[in-house]
Design a protein around this motif. Structure first.
Motif, PDB file in Angstrom:
ATOM      1  N   UNK A 102       0.840  -1.202   0.000  1.00 37.43           N
ATOM      2  CA  UNK A 102       0.000   0.000   0.000  1.00 37.43           C
ATOM      3  C   UNK A 102       0.873   1.249   0.000  1.00 37.43           C
ATOM      4  N   UNK A 103       1.895   1.259   0.834  1.00 38.26           N
ATOM      5  CA  UNK A 103       2.801   2.409   0.908  1.00 38.26           C
ATOM      6  C   UNK A 103       3.540   2.558  -0.424  1.00 38.26           C
ATOM      7  N   UNK A 104       4.082   1.459  -0.925  1.00 39.99           N
ATOM      8  CA  UNK A 104       4.865   1.491  -2.163  1.00 39.99           C
ATOM      9  C   UNK A 104       4.016   1.913  -3.365  1.00 39.99           C
ATOM     10  N   UNK A 105       2.719   1.634  -3.327  1.00 39.55           N
ATOM     11  CA  UNK A 105       1.822   1.975  -4.438  1.00 39.55           C
ATOM     12  C   UNK A 105       1.281   3.395  -4.362  1.00 39.55           C
ATOM     13  N   UNK A 106       1.640   4.130  -3.345  1.00 40.60           N
ATOM     14  CA  UNK A 106       1.164   5.492  -3.158  1.00 40.60           C
ATOM     15  C   UNK A 106       1.776   6.404  -4.215  1.00 40.60           C
ATOM     16  N   UNK A 107       0.980   7.330  -4.749  1.00 47.20           N
ATOM     17  CA  UNK A 107       1.479   8.262  -5.765  1.00 47.20           C
ATOM     18  C   UNK A 107       2.623   9.088  -5.195  1.00 47.20           C
ATOM     19  N   UNK A 108       3.691   9.171  -5.957  1.00 47.19           N
ATOM     20  CA  UNK A 108       4.874   9.912  -5.544  1.00 47.19           C
ATOM     21  C   UNK A 108       5.959   9.032  -4.951  1.00 47.19           C
ATOM     22  N   UNK A 109       5.611   7.823  -4.519  1.00 46.32           N
ATOM     23  CA  UNK A 109       6.570   6.906  -3.900  1.00 46.32           C
ATOM     24  C   UNK A 109       7.112   5.957  -4.964  1.00 46.32           C
ATOM     25  N   UNK A 110       8.419   5.746  -4.965  1.00 43.17           N
ATOM     26  CA  UNK A 110       9.022   4.783  -5.891  1.00 43.17           C
ATOM     27  C   UNK A 110       9.132   3.411  -5.207  1.00 43.17           C
ATOM     28  N   UNK A 111       9.786   3.366  -4.034  1.00 42.79           N
ATOM     29  CA  UNK A 111       9.946   2.093  -3.335  1.00 42.79           C
ATOM     30  C   UNK A 111      10.610   2.329  -1.979  1.00 42.79           C
ATOM     31  N   UNK A 112      10.645   1.294  -1.185  1.00 37.64           N
ATOM     32  CA  UNK A 112      11.366   1.311   0.079  1.00 37.64           C
ATOM     33  C   UNK A 112      12.845   1.102  -0.183  1.00 37.64           C
ATOM     34  N   UNK A 113      13.681   1.601   0.702  1.00 40.65           N
ATOM     35  CA  UNK A 113      15.094   1.248   0.699  1.00 40.65           C
ATOM     36  C   UNK A 113      15.165  -0.059   1.467  1.00 40.65           C
ATOM     37  N   UNK A 114      15.734  -1.060   0.837  1.00 42.45           N
ATOM     38  CA  UNK A 114      15.716  -2.409   1.403  1.00 42.45           C
ATOM     39  C   UNK A 114      17.125  -2.946   1.612  1.00 42.45           C
ATOM     40  N   UNK A 115      17.169  -3.956   2.437  1.00 42.43           N
ATOM     41  CA  UNK A 115      18.355  -4.776   2.559  1.00 42.43           C
ATOM     42  C   UNK A 115      17.827  -6.192   2.403  1.00 42.43           C
ATOM     43  N   UNK A 116      17.989  -6.730   1.211  1.00 51.02           N
ATOM     44  CA  UNK A 116      17.370  -8.012   0.898  1.00 51.02           C
ATOM     45  C   UNK A 116      15.960  -7.767   0.366  1.00 51.02           C
ATOM     46  N   UNK A 117      15.037  -8.688   0.647  1.00 51.07           N
ATOM     47  CA  UNK A 117      13.672  -8.569   0.132  1.00 51.07           C
ATOM     48  C   UNK A 117      12.802  -7.602   0.913  1.00 51.07           C
ATOM     49  N   UNK A 118      12.990  -7.556   2.209  1.00 54.70           N
ATOM     50  CA  UNK A 118      12.091  -6.778   3.063  1.00 54.70           C
ATOM     51  C   UNK A 118      12.671  -5.399   3.383  1.00 54.70           C
ATOM     52  N   UNK A 119      11.792  -4.388   3.452  1.00 58.46           N
ATOM     53  CA  UNK A 119      12.249  -3.063   3.909  1.00 58.46           C
ATOM     54  C   UNK A 119      12.797  -3.181   5.329  1.00 58.46           C
ATOM     55  N   UNK A 120      13.918  -2.532   5.564  1.00 61.58           N
ATOM     56  CA  UNK A 120      14.551  -2.608   6.869  1.00 61.58           C
ATOM     57  C   UNK A 120      14.145  -1.407   7.716  1.00 61.58           C
TER      58      UNK A 120
END
Length: 165
Positions: free
Chosen positions: A68-86
């Motif tokens: 939901x957060x990642x799909x929000x307008x203006x957001x590209x993605x989380x900064x991650x370490x591996x698969x999950x956002x840290x």
């Protein structure tokens, strides 16, 4: 349980992302600074993000999904370490919030040291440490933020914490 995460936003869309995330009940934080810039031949003060295209968000992943957060307008993605956002350590973020520039400190930005200048840190946990001023550029400050989160090697300090040597 609510935690802080770091988001990468689409270029110049942090305000849009904040509006849309706020509607979803997500707390957002991105520090801003006043910078003296030369625009069309005139020197003016401009407020710009300390870390362009990056924003900290505070939410509970069990209540609001990462998708939901990642799909929000203006957001590209989380900064991650591996698969999950840290999650980001709260102490790091609260330290940024405490040292966020006040009007008095913002006026000091016009007298920033030049890259390569030797400095001595006056306050904080690095008090007394000699340092070399490295970067006033916002994009490069963002790279330093990512290095700080990943390696905890480079540090960003408030201008009131340094003295020219």
């Amino acid at each position: 349980m609510k935690e802080w995460f770091l988001l990468y936003c689409k270029r110049s869309e942090q305000e849009r992302a904040v509006l849309n995330l706020d509607r979803q009940g997500v707390e957002c934080y991105y520090p801003q600074v006043l910078i003296n810039k030369l625009v069309r031949g005139k020197r003016i003060e401009v407020e710009e993000p300390l870390f362009p295209s990056y924003m900290f968000v505070y939410f509970d992943p069990e209540e609001i999904s990462y998708t939901t957060i990642r799909s929000t307008r203006g957001v590209a993605d989380f900064i991650r370490q591996g698969r999950m956002p840290q999650p980001i350590r709260a102490e790091l973020l609260y330290g940024l919030m405490l040292n966020e520039n006040t009007q008095e400190q913002q006026s000091k930005l016009s007298t920033l040291p030049q890259p390569g200048d030797k400095l001595v840190l006056e306050k904080g946990q690095y008090k007394g440490i000699e340092a070399i001023y490295h970067e006033p550029d916002g994009e490069k400050r963002s790279f330093m933020l990512i290095n700080l989160l990943g390696k905890e090697v480079k540090v960003s300090v408030d201008n009131s914490e340094i003295v020219k040597k």
